[in-house]
Write a protein that holds these residues in place. Sequence first.
Motif, PDB file in Angstrom:
ATOM      1  N   MET A   1       0.602  -1.208  -0.050  1.00 35.74           N
ATOM      2  CA  MET A   1       0.031   0.036  -0.105  1.00 35.74           C
ATOM      3  C   MET A   1       0.778   1.341   0.239  1.00 35.74           C
ATOM      4  N   LEU A   2       1.913   1.210   0.717  1.00 32.40           N
ATOM      5  CA  LEU A   2       2.814   2.360   0.724  1.00 32.40           C
ATOM      6  C   LEU A   2       3.561   2.651  -0.840  1.00 32.40           C
ATOM      7  N   PHE A   3       3.899   1.543  -1.435  1.00 36.28           N
ATOM      8  CA  PHE A   3       4.568   1.611  -2.545  1.00 36.28           C
ATOM      9  C   PHE A   3       3.529   2.368  -3.595  1.00 36.28           C
ATOM     10  N   LEU A   4       2.588   1.486  -3.603  1.00 39.18           N
ATOM     11  CA  LEU A   4       1.361   1.982  -4.647  1.00 39.18           C
ATOM     12  C   LEU A   4       0.770   3.478  -4.519  1.00 39.18           C
ATOM     13  N   THR A   5       0.671   3.784  -3.032  1.00 35.90           N
ATOM     14  CA  THR A   5       0.008   5.369  -2.878  1.00 35.90           C
ATOM     15  C   THR A   5       1.132   6.210  -3.012  1.00 35.90           C
TER      16      THR A   5
ATOM     17  N   CYS B   1      11.158  -3.905  -9.328  1.00 33.51           N
ATOM     18  CA  CYS B   1      12.183  -4.692  -8.759  1.00 33.51           C
ATOM     19  C   CYS B   1      11.953  -5.069  -7.267  1.00 33.51           C
ATOM     20  N   TYR B   2      12.077  -3.926  -6.540  1.00 29.17           N
ATOM     21  CA  TYR B   2      11.751  -4.005  -4.956  1.00 29.17           C
ATOM     22  C   TYR B   2      10.517  -4.653  -4.682  1.00 29.17           C
ATOM     23  N   ILE B   3       9.321  -4.219  -5.196  1.00 32.01           N
ATOM     24  CA  ILE B   3       7.974  -4.727  -4.829  1.00 32.01           C
ATOM     25  C   ILE B   3       7.912  -6.256  -5.443  1.00 32.01           C
ATOM     26  N   THR B   4       8.710  -6.653  -6.445  1.00 31.13           N
ATOM     27  CA  THR B   4       8.499  -8.109  -6.868  1.00 31.13           C
ATOM     28  C   THR B   4       9.529  -8.975  -5.965  1.00 31.13           C
ATOM     29  N   ILE B   5      10.467  -8.408  -5.535  1.00 33.21           N
ATOM     30  CA  ILE B   5      11.338  -9.289  -4.560  1.00 33.21           C
ATOM     31  C   ILE B   5      10.473  -9.315  -3.251  1.00 33.21           C
ATOM     32  N   ALA B   6       9.852  -8.333  -2.769  1.00 33.58           N
ATOM     33  CA  ALA B   6       8.955  -8.516  -1.618  1.00 33.58           C
ATOM     34  C   ALA B   6       8.036  -9.449  -1.853  1.00 33.58           C
ATOM     35  N   ASN B   7       7.247  -9.359  -3.163  1.00 37.65           N
ATOM     36  CA  ASN B   7       6.162 -10.409  -3.333  1.00 37.65           C
ATOM     37  C   ASN B   7       6.781 -11.776  -3.419  1.00 37.65           C
ATOM     38  N   ILE B   8       7.782 -11.941  -3.927  1.00 35.15           N
ATOM     39  CA  ILE B   8       8.379 -13.676  -3.838  1.00 35.15           C
ATOM     40  C   ILE B   8       8.809 -14.022  -2.634  1.00 35.15           C
TER      41      ILE B   8
ATOM     42  N   THR C   1       5.374 -10.902 -11.787  1.00 33.02           N
ATOM     43  CA  THR C   1       6.460 -10.947 -11.895  1.00 33.02           C
ATOM     44  C   THR C   1       6.988 -11.246 -13.591  1.00 33.02           C
ATOM     45  N   TYR C   2       6.047 -11.435 -14.008  1.00 29.95           N
ATOM     46  CA  TYR C   2       6.379 -11.656 -15.558  1.00 29.95           C
ATOM     47  C   TYR C   2       6.412 -10.400 -16.013  1.00 29.95           C
ATOM     48  N   PHE C   3       5.527  -9.647 -15.789  1.00 34.65           N
ATOM     49  CA  PHE C   3       5.569  -8.170 -16.376  1.00 34.65           C
ATOM     50  C   PHE C   3       6.934  -7.285 -15.833  1.00 34.65           C
ATOM     51  N   CYS C   4       7.311  -7.733 -14.584  1.00 34.80           N
ATOM     52  CA  CYS C   4       8.553  -7.146 -14.246  1.00 34.80           C
ATOM     53  C   CYS C   4       9.786  -7.561 -14.677  1.00 34.80           C
TER      54      CYS C   4
END
Length: 331
Positions: free
Chosen positions: A107-111, A126-133, A179-182
Amino acid sequence: LVATSPSIRNVDVDIIEGVVENAQIHPRSLKCRILRMLRSYPEESMTFDLFKNEILSLWEATNNQEIKPRYPEMNNKISFFIQKIGLSSFTVYTVQLITLLQAVILMLFLTRAVKGIFSWGKSSRCYITIANIAFLAVCILTLGVQLWGMGTKRFFFNNGRVYNLMMTIVIGFTTFIATYFCINGRNEHFNSHNNYIYFQSCRVLTILVLLKTFSLFFIIRPMRLVLTTLMDMVVHLKPYGAICLSAYYSYACFGMILFEGKIFYQISSNYLYNNVSNISNIKAPCGSFEEQNYWANNFDDFLAACVFLWNLMIVNNINVFMDVMKRYASP
């Protein structure tokens, strides 16, 4: 009352319900089932034989409830230690805390991205994708340990764990899309449309992570009580919901009769337009109906009328709607 007086043919259900409520019946689940049966009984009175048969059937159903399967025995000390740590309450609450932390990060990144505080570039993706994985790996590891330590029967016995498993599968699929789109963001063909899809997939992922925290209702007993109370309220609020639906239907019909076709996209002399075909280029006062692109709020059809009435009910920019109705619908 019926059981102690078999000579009485019929007794009012309300009287039996009052006696059962004041009686001490163990287990408590049996008492709840008896009260539920009495409240759903279609007739006003009940005979002794019928009451006896209902009680016996409920008693058998209570005694024949499925017993929780036992944990599999671990002969190895290391396996026993992993089972004990993986199934402990500390591990469960830690995973829930990580889930809340992941939702806050998303939410912080998106906001901040929406407000333009930082550019939605490759580094941010890249940061958000790493956190998601990393979050997905923690969820899969926890569920794997629970499935191994409990066994399949004990694991699927609890609805909370089944809900966690389903949400993890959906989160994993959404994470794969993001991740695919990242990864494609490193290529030159990553255009604004793909960036938009990645942004929307992250928004969906945020909602799924928040929904995953609802498994706390199955873990913490007071929250489970809150959930059951809310479910019971839904049953008792059905008449109120029908009244609200009737009121919405009536007002929507009156609105379509009085204001159908009144609000439509048009060039007004009060506002200047750079491009008539693009609504976003309208130069209108800040906060006005035209500037906020509220053209879909009208009484042209039933669904649009319901949305318009909902905005009025929650007092969402009611001054804006009053102003537009005065300018477009008043004679």
